[in-house]
Design an enzyme around this catalytic site. Sequence first.
Site, short mmCIF file in Angstrom:
data_model
loop_
_atom_site.label_atom_id
_atom_site.label_comp_id
_atom_site.label_asym_id
_atom_site.label_seq_id
_atom_site.Cartn_x
_atom_site.Cartn_y
_atom_site.Cartn_z
CG ASP A 90 2.14 0.96 4.73
OD1 ASP A 90 2.47 1.36 3.60
OD2 ASP A 90 1.40 1.61 5.50
CG ASN A 103 -1.42 -0.04 -3.47
OD1 ASN A 103 -1.01 -1.13 -3.04
ND2 ASN A 103 -1.59 1.00 -2.66
C1 IPE Z 1 -1.33 -1.38 1.99
O1 IPE Z 1 -0.54 -0.24 2.09
C2 IPE Z 1 -1.06 -2.09 0.71
C3 IPE Z 1 0.24 -2.74 0.62
C4 IPE Z 1 1.13 -2.82 1.57
C5 IPE Z 1 0.50 -3.38 -0.64
P1 IPE Z 1 -1.09 1.18 1.60
O2 IPE Z 1 0.00 2.16 1.85
O3 IPE Z 1 -1.61 1.10 0.22
O4 IPE Z 1 -2.31 1.40 2.59
P2 IPE Z 1 -3.09 2.74 3.00
O5 IPE Z 1 -3.37 3.48 1.72
O6 IPE Z 1 -2.19 3.50 3.90
O7 IPE Z 1 -4.31 2.24 3.69
C1 IPE Z 2 3.97 -0.16 0.82
O1 IPE Z 2 4.73 0.99 1.01
C2 IPE Z 2 4.24 -0.79 -0.50
C3 IPE Z 2 3.16 -0.70 -1.48
C4 IPE Z 2 1.97 -0.19 -1.28
C5 IPE Z 2 3.47 -1.23 -2.78
P1 IPE Z 2 4.14 2.41 0.64
O2 IPE Z 2 4.50 2.72 -0.77
O3 IPE Z 2 2.67 2.47 0.93
O4 IPE Z 2 4.93 3.32 1.64
P2 IPE Z 2 4.39 4.54 2.48
O5 IPE Z 2 3.21 4.07 3.26
O6 IPE Z 2 4.00 5.60 1.48
O7 IPE Z 2 5.52 4.94 3.33
MG MG Z 3 1.62 2.97 2.60
#
Ligand code: IPE
Ligand code: IPE
Ligand code: MG
Length: 226
Positions: free
Chosen positions: A12, A60
């Site tokens: 993340d 997602n």
């Molecule tokens: C978790 O990250 C999913 C992945 C890393 C693929 P998210 O960014 O989607 O999680 P939330 O929404 O903060 O819980």
């Molecule tokens: C995690 O990084 C990757 C995926 C969910 C694919 P994010 O895209 O959630 O990054 P932040 O949390 O918005 O910084």
């Molecule tokens: Mg995230």
Amino acid sequence: MTQIKHIAFIMDGNGRWASKRGLPRSAGHIAGAKTVAKVISACNALGIKAVSLYAFSTENWKRPEDEIKNIFKMITDFNRRALKECVKHGYVLRYMGELSALPDDARAAIEDACARTADNAGMIINVAVNYGGKQEIVRAACTARRDEEGKVSAADFEDALYSTGLPPVDLLVRTGGEYRLSNFMLYQSAYAELFFEKTLWPDMTAKKVEKIVGEFALRNRRFGGI
Ligand code: IPE
Ligand code: IPE
Ligand code: MG
């Protein structure tokens, strides 16, 4: 050092990494995919048997269409580079999640890479795409083998999970500073040691992985004992 069989990463912080630099979120996903290669080779050097990586969750899909497109492009690029690394180092590439919802070209590339590395004997790289822990459990409840009395054993239930054949998660690392599991490997992480890292995923390094693994070795895993 305590032997880790299975380490899992909630990768993340890609979006925030890009925003901090005034870049589009897609730049964060591209940088994040490069980080994966570094983390994988650090895990291999540490003698870890399996690495699970959360790349795209069932939740997602709530993101803008454009970002979803970029994430799948990143996953396809990762898959291409990972296949080369797998051939070179003998890694096994696996995916878990509902892959039928993926764009056709992405799914075909993934299936091809898995087939080509299936007979390797090295570290297992298990990538979660369109994956949800709750969905996985419900799916296993529906598909697990039943005995003559209609009962399901724990072993047969585990065989019906995407992670069949993988050991339980020893160590679960989430980067990006949030303290939650976001529906990742809920069953497999029942006794995992949890590490929440402030570092945004693209800034992860081999050194940081080594440090976490060093801290893991100092934890006292009691599994309910004394
Ligand atoms: C978790 O990250 C999913 C992945 C890393 C693929 P998210 O960014 O989607 O999680 P939330 O929404 O903060 O819980
Ligand atoms: C995690 O990084 C990757 C995926 C969910 C694919 P994010 O895209 O959630 O990054 P932040 O949390 O918005 O910084
Ligand atoms: Mg995230």
